[in-house]
Design a protein around this motif. Structure first.
Motif, PDB file in Angstrom:
ATOM      1  N   ASP A   1      32.369  70.847  16.429  1.00 29.48           N
ATOM      2  CA  ASP A   1      31.734  71.721  17.173  1.00 29.48           C
ATOM      3  C   ASP A   1      31.731  71.507  18.741  1.00 29.48           C
ATOM      4  O   ASP A   1      31.281  72.347  19.398  1.00 29.48           O
ATOM      5  N   ASN A   2      32.028  70.442  19.166  1.00 31.17           N
ATOM      6  CA  ASN A   2      32.170  69.784  20.577  1.00 31.17           C
ATOM      7  C   ASN A   2      33.399  70.066  21.189  1.00 31.17           C
ATOM      8  O   ASN A   2      33.582  69.297  22.167  1.00 31.17           O
ATOM      9  N   ASP A   3      34.536  70.328  20.351  1.00 27.89           N
ATOM     10  CA  ASP A   3      35.830  70.299  20.766  1.00 27.89           C
ATOM     11  C   ASP A   3      36.168  68.600  21.114  1.00 27.89           C
ATOM     12  O   ASP A   3      36.950  68.240  22.211  1.00 27.89           O
ATOM     13  N   LEU A   4      35.875  67.764  20.342  1.00 28.93           N
ATOM     14  CA  LEU A   4      36.028  66.241  20.568  1.00 28.93           C
ATOM     15  C   LEU A   4      36.932  65.928  19.501  1.00 28.93           C
ATOM     16  O   LEU A   4      36.751  66.295  18.388  1.00 28.93           O
ATOM     17  N   LYS A   5      37.717  64.622  19.804  1.00 26.49           N
ATOM     18  CA  LYS A   5      38.615  64.234  18.665  1.00 26.49           C
ATOM     19  C   LYS A   5      37.760  62.891  18.058  1.00 26.49           C
ATOM     20  O   LYS A   5      36.965  62.092  18.726  1.00 26.49           O
ATOM     21  N   VAL A   6      37.756  62.918  16.726  1.00 26.97           N
ATOM     22  CA  VAL A   6      37.090  61.997  16.078  1.00 26.97           C
ATOM     23  C   VAL A   6      37.594  60.315  16.560  1.00 26.97           C
ATOM     24  O   VAL A   6      36.278  59.584  16.529  1.00 26.97           O
ATOM     25  N   PRO A   7      38.555  60.308  16.494  1.00 26.95           N
ATOM     26  CA  PRO A   7      39.085  58.717  16.811  1.00 26.95           C
ATOM     27  C   PRO A   7      38.364  58.515  18.357  1.00 26.95           C
ATOM     28  O   PRO A   7      37.955  57.252  18.779  1.00 26.95           O
ATOM     29  N   THR A   8      38.309  59.518  19.190  1.00 28.43           N
ATOM     30  CA  THR A   8      37.955  59.263  20.546  1.00 28.43           C
ATOM     31  C   THR A   8      36.485  59.067  20.651  1.00 28.43           C
ATOM     32  O   THR A   8      35.809  58.231  21.249  1.00 28.43           O
ATOM     33  N   PHE A   9      35.703  59.647  19.643  1.00 26.87           N
ATOM     34  CA  PHE A   9      34.126  59.681  19.461  1.00 26.87           C
ATOM     35  C   PHE A   9      33.793  58.184  19.082  1.00 26.87           C
ATOM     36  O   PHE A   9      33.098  57.567  19.585  1.00 26.87           O
ATOM     37  N   TYR A  10      34.802  57.582  18.067  1.00 23.65           N
ATOM     38  CA  TYR A  10      34.527  56.420  17.417  1.00 23.65           C
ATOM     39  C   TYR A  10      35.067  55.105  18.450  1.00 23.65           C
ATOM     40  O   TYR A  10      34.151  54.213  18.697  1.00 23.65           O
ATOM     41  N   SER A  11      35.847  55.396  19.275  1.00 29.30           N
ATOM     42  CA  SER A  11      36.235  54.461  20.530  1.00 29.30           C
ATOM     43  C   SER A  11      35.087  54.512  21.626  1.00 29.30           C
ATOM     44  O   SER A  11      34.814  53.481  22.077  1.00 29.30           O
ATOM     45  N   TRP A  12      34.416  55.774  21.735  1.00 33.41           N
ATOM     46  CA  TRP A  12      33.325  55.540  22.573  1.00 33.41           C
ATOM     47  C   TRP A  12      31.967  54.919  21.975  1.00 33.41           C
ATOM     48  O   TRP A  12      31.441  54.176  22.693  1.00 33.41           O
ATOM     49  N   LYS A  13      31.889  55.008  20.658  1.00 32.09           N
ATOM     50  CA  LYS A  13      30.790  54.338  20.073  1.00 32.09           C
ATOM     51  C   LYS A  13      30.948  52.635  20.165  1.00 32.09           C
ATOM     52  O   LYS A  13      30.098  51.863  20.416  1.00 32.09           O
ATOM     53  N   LYS A  14      32.356  52.399  20.032  1.00 36.26           N
ATOM     54  CA  LYS A  14      32.758  51.014  19.896  1.00 36.26           C
ATOM     55  C   LYS A  14      32.394  50.393  21.486  1.00 36.26           C
ATOM     56  O   LYS A  14      31.923  49.292  21.574  1.00 36.26           O
ATOM     57  N   LYS A  15      33.097  50.962  22.368  1.00 34.54           N
ATOM     58  CA  LYS A  15      33.183  50.855  23.643  1.00 34.54           C
ATOM     59  C   LYS A  15      31.614  50.661  24.264  1.00 34.54           C
ATOM     60  O   LYS A  15      31.422  49.781  25.007  1.00 34.54           O
ATOM     61  N   TYR A  16      30.846  51.634  24.174  1.00 40.67           N
ATOM     62  CA  TYR A  16      29.654  51.684  24.738  1.00 40.67           C
ATOM     63  C   TYR A  16      28.416  51.187  23.750  1.00 40.67           C
ATOM     64  O   TYR A  16      27.412  51.391  23.846  1.00 40.67           O
ATOM     65  N   ASN A  17      28.995  50.369  22.498  1.00 42.50           N
ATOM     66  CA  ASN A  17      28.111  49.670  21.700  1.00 42.50           C
ATOM     67  C   ASN A  17      26.898  50.429  21.122  1.00 42.50           C
ATOM     68  O   ASN A  17      25.700  50.383  21.200  1.00 42.50           O
ATOM     69  N   ARG A  18      27.428  51.632  20.583  1.00 36.22           N
ATOM     70  CA  ARG A  18      26.324  52.389  19.875  1.00 36.22           C
ATOM     71  C   ARG A  18      26.500  52.306  18.359  1.00 36.22           C
ATOM     72  O   ARG A  18      27.370  53.067  17.729  1.00 36.22           O
ATOM     73  N   PRO A  19      25.746  51.394  17.469  1.00 33.37           N
ATOM     74  CA  PRO A  19      26.200  51.255  16.209  1.00 33.37           C
ATOM     75  C   PRO A  19      25.873  52.624  15.101  1.00 33.37           C
ATOM     76  O   PRO A  19      24.956  53.276  15.618  1.00 33.37           O
ATOM     77  N   ASP A  20      26.547  52.691  14.126  1.00 28.87           N
ATOM     78  CA  ASP A  20      26.256  53.779  13.352  1.00 28.87           C
ATOM     79  C   ASP A  20      24.943  53.631  12.561  1.00 28.87           C
ATOM     80  O   ASP A  20      24.215  54.705  12.291  1.00 28.87           O
ATOM     81  N   THR A  21      24.480  52.377  12.414  1.00 30.05           N
ATOM     82  CA  THR A  21      23.106  52.371  11.651  1.00 30.05           C
ATOM     83  C   THR A  21      22.171  51.432  12.528  1.00 30.05           C
ATOM     84  O   THR A  21      22.266  50.816  13.698  1.00 30.05           O
ATOM     85  N   VAL A  22      20.892  51.749  12.052  1.00 32.24           N
ATOM     86  CA  VAL A  22      19.894  51.072  12.974  1.00 32.24           C
ATOM     87  C   VAL A  22      19.896  49.773  12.479  1.00 32.24           C
ATOM     88  O   VAL A  22      19.822  49.414  11.350  1.00 32.24           O
TER      89      VAL A  22
END
Length: 98
Positions: free
Chosen positions: A28-49
């Protein structure tokens, strides 16, 4: 296309608060899934609480192995029942043979 840190934080926050999967959010936001996951890892946003360190415990009944030797010479071995269940069984057998 490079995104500024503020935009990345916004994407991460929006996806976390949405009910969408990462794949649907990225589509929906024209983003690549691998890029999104690399952002989560890089900026330390875990998948779960993160867990709070506490959990609910449910007590498990005591299970025992008992051997009953009756005056008639009959031996009965009972396994896998709690002591309470064995006592109830003995009372029920006793009542049936009165």
């Amino acid at each position: 296309m490079r995104h500024p840190r503020e935009a990345i934080d916004q994407f991460l926050g929006q996806q976390a608060s949405s009910s969408q999967t990462v794949a649907a959010f990225c589509a929906d936001n024209d983003l690549k899934v691998p890029t999104f996951y690399s952002w989560k890892k890089k900026y330390n946003r875990p998948d779960t609480v993160e867990p709070s360190g506490f959990c609910e415990l449910t007590p498990v009944g005591e299970v025992s192995k008992r051997r009953l030797c009756l005056p008639s010479g009959l031996e009965l071995e009972i396994t896998g029942l709690s002591i309470r269940e064995i006592a109830e069984l003995v009372v029920e057998i006793d009542r049936a043979h009165v």
